[in-house]
Write a protein that holds these residues in place. Structure first.
Motif, short mmCIF file in Angstrom:
data_model
loop_
_atom_site.label_atom_id
_atom_site.label_comp_id
_atom_site.label_asym_id
_atom_site.label_seq_id
_atom_site.Cartn_x
_atom_site.Cartn_y
_atom_site.Cartn_z
N ASN A 13 0.82 -1.23 0.00
CA ASN A 13 0.00 0.00 0.00
C ASN A 13 0.86 1.28 0.00
OD1 ASN A 13 -2.20 -1.73 0.11
ND2 ASN A 13 -2.53 -1.45 2.30
N VAL A 14 1.83 1.36 0.91
CA VAL A 14 2.72 2.54 0.99
C VAL A 14 1.88 3.84 1.03
CG1 VAL A 14 4.95 3.47 0.22
CG2 VAL A 14 4.27 1.18 -0.51
N ALA A 15 0.97 3.88 1.97
CA ALA A 15 0.07 5.03 2.19
C ALA A 15 -0.96 5.16 1.08
CB ALA A 15 0.84 6.32 2.43
N CYS A 16 -0.61 5.82 -0.02
CA CYS A 16 -1.63 6.17 -1.02
C CYS A 16 -1.84 5.12 -2.11
CB CYS A 16 -1.29 7.52 -1.63
SG CYS A 16 0.44 7.68 -2.07
N GLY A 17 -1.10 4.00 -2.07
CA GLY A 17 -1.19 3.03 -3.18
C GLY A 17 -1.88 1.74 -2.80
N PHE A 18 -3.06 1.85 -2.20
CA PHE A 18 -3.79 0.67 -1.74
C PHE A 18 -3.95 -0.39 -2.84
CE2 PHE A 18 -7.90 -1.55 -0.96
CZ PHE A 18 -7.54 -2.22 0.20
N ASP A 19 -3.49 -1.58 -2.51
CA ASP A 19 -3.59 -2.77 -3.38
C ASP A 19 -2.72 -2.74 -4.63
OD1 ASP A 19 -5.14 -4.36 -1.79
OD2 ASP A 19 -6.89 -4.40 -3.11
N VAL A 20 -1.93 -1.68 -4.83
CA VAL A 20 -1.11 -1.65 -6.06
C VAL A 20 0.38 -1.42 -5.82
CG1 VAL A 20 -3.04 -1.00 -7.56
CG2 VAL A 20 -1.63 0.80 -6.58
N LEU A 21 0.73 -0.67 -4.77
CA LEU A 21 2.15 -0.35 -4.58
C LEU A 21 2.72 -1.15 -3.41
CD1 LEU A 21 4.38 1.59 -5.65
CD2 LEU A 21 3.69 3.21 -3.88
N GLY A 22 3.99 -1.51 -3.50
CA GLY A 22 4.64 -2.21 -2.39
C GLY A 22 6.14 -2.09 -2.51
N PHE A 23 6.84 -2.35 -1.40
CA PHE A 23 8.30 -2.42 -1.48
C PHE A 23 8.83 -3.56 -0.62
CE2 PHE A 23 7.69 0.86 1.86
CZ PHE A 23 8.51 0.40 2.88
N CYS A 24 10.05 -3.97 -0.96
CA CYS A 24 10.66 -5.15 -0.38
C CYS A 24 11.53 -4.78 0.83
CB CYS A 24 11.51 -5.80 -1.47
SG CYS A 24 12.30 -7.30 -0.94
N LEU A 25 11.44 -5.58 1.89
CA LEU A 25 12.29 -5.39 3.07
C LEU A 25 13.40 -6.44 3.02
CD1 LEU A 25 9.40 -5.04 5.68
CD2 LEU A 25 10.83 -3.18 4.78
N ASP A 224 -2.69 9.02 3.16
CA ASP A 224 -3.74 8.06 2.79
C ASP A 224 -5.06 8.57 3.36
OD1 ASP A 224 -5.49 5.95 2.52
OD2 ASP A 224 -4.38 4.60 3.84
N VAL A 225 -5.90 9.13 2.51
CA VAL A 225 -7.17 9.69 3.02
C VAL A 225 -8.31 8.67 2.92
CG1 VAL A 225 -6.52 12.08 2.47
CG2 VAL A 225 -7.81 10.74 0.78
N ILE A 226 -8.05 7.51 2.31
CA ILE A 226 -9.14 6.56 2.07
C ILE A 226 -9.15 5.40 3.06
CG2 ILE A 226 -10.04 4.89 0.38
CD1 ILE A 226 -9.37 6.93 -1.80
N VAL A 227 -8.02 4.75 3.24
CA VAL A 227 -7.99 3.52 4.04
C VAL A 227 -7.60 3.77 5.50
CG1 VAL A 227 -6.85 1.26 4.25
CG2 VAL A 227 -7.52 2.12 1.99
N GLU A 228 -6.62 4.64 5.69
CA GLU A 228 -6.09 4.87 7.04
C GLU A 228 -7.15 5.24 8.09
OE1 GLU A 228 -3.88 8.56 8.21
OE2 GLU A 228 -2.16 7.20 8.19
N PRO A 229 -8.14 6.11 7.73
CA PRO A 229 -9.12 6.47 8.76
C PRO A 229 -9.86 5.26 9.34
CG PRO A 229 -9.31 7.91 6.84
CD PRO A 229 -8.35 6.82 6.46
N TYR A 230 -10.05 4.22 8.55
CA TYR A 230 -10.76 3.02 9.03
C TYR A 230 -9.81 2.08 9.77
CZ TYR A 230 -14.50 4.65 6.09
OH TYR A 230 -15.50 5.41 5.54
N ARG A 231 -8.69 1.76 9.11
CA ARG A 231 -7.82 0.73 9.67
C ARG A 231 -6.99 1.19 10.87
NH1 ARG A 231 -5.34 -2.52 4.51
NH2 ARG A 231 -7.19 -3.80 4.10
N SER A 232 -6.75 2.49 10.96
CA SER A 232 -5.91 2.96 12.07
C SER A 232 -6.56 2.66 13.41
CB SER A 232 -5.61 4.46 11.92
OG SER A 232 -6.80 5.18 11.84
#
Ligand code: HSE
Length: 298
Positions: A13-25, A224-232
């Motif tokens: 997700n990386v804040a604003c990229g829900f279901d499309v963006l990601g990075f590797c640890l 992230d104005v869409i998902v964070e308010p719910y999941r936080s």
């Protein structure tokens, strides 16, 4: 006829990229051993670290392996050993690491018949067992490394996004479990147009910032104005951790995948370590056990 692999954790997700963006640890992950055997079929023979099912059809690594096995129809079988370090339900791609590891290992032992996108396609089947829906934002970075953008699921299209030289992630993992399926169920089915506009503006500018190594643009885009308010609401002390991180040099902070882990991005190792100390201070006072990782993004 045997391969030992490291299957990395990832931040989706990386804040604003829900279901499309990601990075590797790169420095956190599971180990797996994949072995070619004469007997046909896929067998999970060892699981250490966490209590997960041995039945192939009920195990994420087994399901993705079966998807590939049925496509290849080889004259052999495979045994899978899983040494799990990534706690299931931690929000850093535990199921994705399992799903990716088995198909990556099998592909190596079969002489690499599939490319990375095709491997991701098989792994989606395993990931879907855990999250009850097909998405690849944890899978793609585990296979490709760095940042990835899942442009489309059907047909599967993945874009590799460059990482700025000096970009570090600090991740706190509170030891509570949030099930991805439940964290998805609480999300709204529709979003107001104004929120959608903010989100895609931030998303587009984040991708631009990553391409141009513009830390100022990255900083301004990590919202992230869409998902964070719910999941936080599912994550204890989320607001406090976020505020402390931003006060101590983080470019931005957000929920890692479906939580409860919280990720931050920072310019430079020193900032990433200051953020670690700040997170540590907030959580030490809560009584909840936690782990914090600092890692460079390659
Ligand atoms: N994009 C997914 C979600 C990642 O946030 O639900 C977790 O699997």
């Amino acid at each position: 006829n045997e391969i030992k692999i490291f299957s990395p954790a990832t931040v989706a997700n990386v804040a604003c990229g829900f279901d499309v963006l990601g990075f590797c640890l790169d420095s956190i992950g599971d180990e797996m051993v994949i072995r070619k055997i004469d007997k046909k079929g896929i067998y999970i023979t060892k699981i250490e670290g966490f209590d997960l099912p041995f039945e192939t059809e009920l195990n994420v690594a087994g399901v993705s392996a079966l998807a590939m096995y049925e496509a290849v129809k080889p004259e052999c079988g495979f045994e899978i050993e899983i040494y799990k370090n990534i706690k299931p339900g931690s929000g850093i791609g535990s199921s994705a690491a399992s799903a990716v590891g088995s198909v990556f290992g099998m592909n190596e032992l079969l002489g690499r018949p599939y490319n990375k996108t095709e491997l991701t396609q098989f792994a989606i089947k395993g990931e879907a067992l855990a999250s009850k829906c097909e998405h690849a934002d944890n899978l793609a970075p585990a296979i490709f490394g760095g940042f990835t953008l899942v442009k489309s699921i059907s047909p599967l299209e993945i874009l590799e996004i460059p990482s700025p030289e000096d970009l570090y992630a600090t991740i706190i993992h509170p030891q509570i479990e949030v099930k991805t399926s439940e964290a998805r169920a609480i999300l709204p089915k529709e979003v107001p147009l104004q929120d959608a506009i903010s989100q895609w503006a931030n998303f587009g500018s984040l991708i631009h910032g990553l391409h141009t190594s513009d830390y100022n643009v990255i900083q301004k885009s990590l919202h992230d104005v869409i998902v964070e308010p719910y999941r936080s609401q599912l994550i204890p002390y989320y607001k406090e951790v976020k505020e402390a991180s931003l006060d101590h040099g983080a470019l931005g902070a957000g929920i890692s995948g479906s939580g409860p882990s919280i990720f931050t991005l920072s310019k430079g190792l020193e900032n990433a370590k200051s953020v670690k100390d700040a997170m540590n201070k907030v959580y030490s006072e809560t009584g909840i056990t936690f782990e914090i990782h600092v890692t460079k993004i390659n």
